[in-house]
Design an enzyme around this catalytic site. Sequence first.
Site, short mmCIF file in Angstrom:
data_model
loop_
_atom_site.label_atom_id
_atom_site.label_comp_id
_atom_site.label_asym_id
_atom_site.label_seq_id
_atom_site.Cartn_x
_atom_site.Cartn_y
_atom_site.Cartn_z
CG ASP A 1 -1.74 1.25 1.35
OD1 ASP A 1 -2.55 1.54 0.45
OD2 ASP A 1 -1.57 1.98 2.36
CD GLU B 1 -3.27 -2.44 -0.70
OE1 GLU B 1 -3.60 -1.25 -0.77
OE2 GLU B 1 -3.46 -3.14 0.32
#
Length: 227
Positions: A50, A122
């Site tokens: 992220d 992610e």
Amino acid sequence: MKEGFIDKFQHKIGIKFDNLKILELALTHSSYANEHNLSEYNERLEFLGDSVLQLCITEYLYENCKDNNEGDLTRKRATIVCESSLYKVGKQWDLGEFIKLSKGESLSGGKTRISTIADTVEAVIAAVYLDKGYKFACKFILKFFKDIIKSSEVINYLDHKTRLQEFIQAKTSDKIKYNLIKEEGPSHKKIFHVQVVIGEKEYGMGIGNFKKEAEQSAAEKTLKMLE
């Protein structure tokens, strides 16, 4: 995970990993780890991925959207770095077919669950970063996010809350409220559920990794209902 299976995924994303274990970890869901008594799964990689994604997209917008102020850049980034965008990228990779899930999670639809696919994207980004470095990882991100970045929804981003406010003010004196219905997920990766209430009537529900993102989503859905 069978070697041919992971080779197929590497081919899918166009990368040959030096460290296959980090890629396999990125594809390992917590349910699978619990079922097989494994000590590691991909949640920590999600956290790292992220941050890598945020930085890469931030740099891209900073360099390529020079006429935008901080607010515009923040809104554009939120439109790009969101669950729906991550899910679109995961669908490009047929990611659901490669995630290691428990039998129960697989039977309950885990292979197509939006949050599971988005989180795993992610984790894969983090694996690329750890195996190849930041510059390579950023090129990788931009390759698969290019259509999302260039989409009219991003380039012509509109503040849906402002549009909804103007729409309602032209028709009624009712007040708009954004009610937080619930929040879920780990502390570093919260998902917020927000609902629009106009007067006493409930309208669109939106979700996002930030409250403001969820509010924008809820406002957008409400506008579609009203328009």
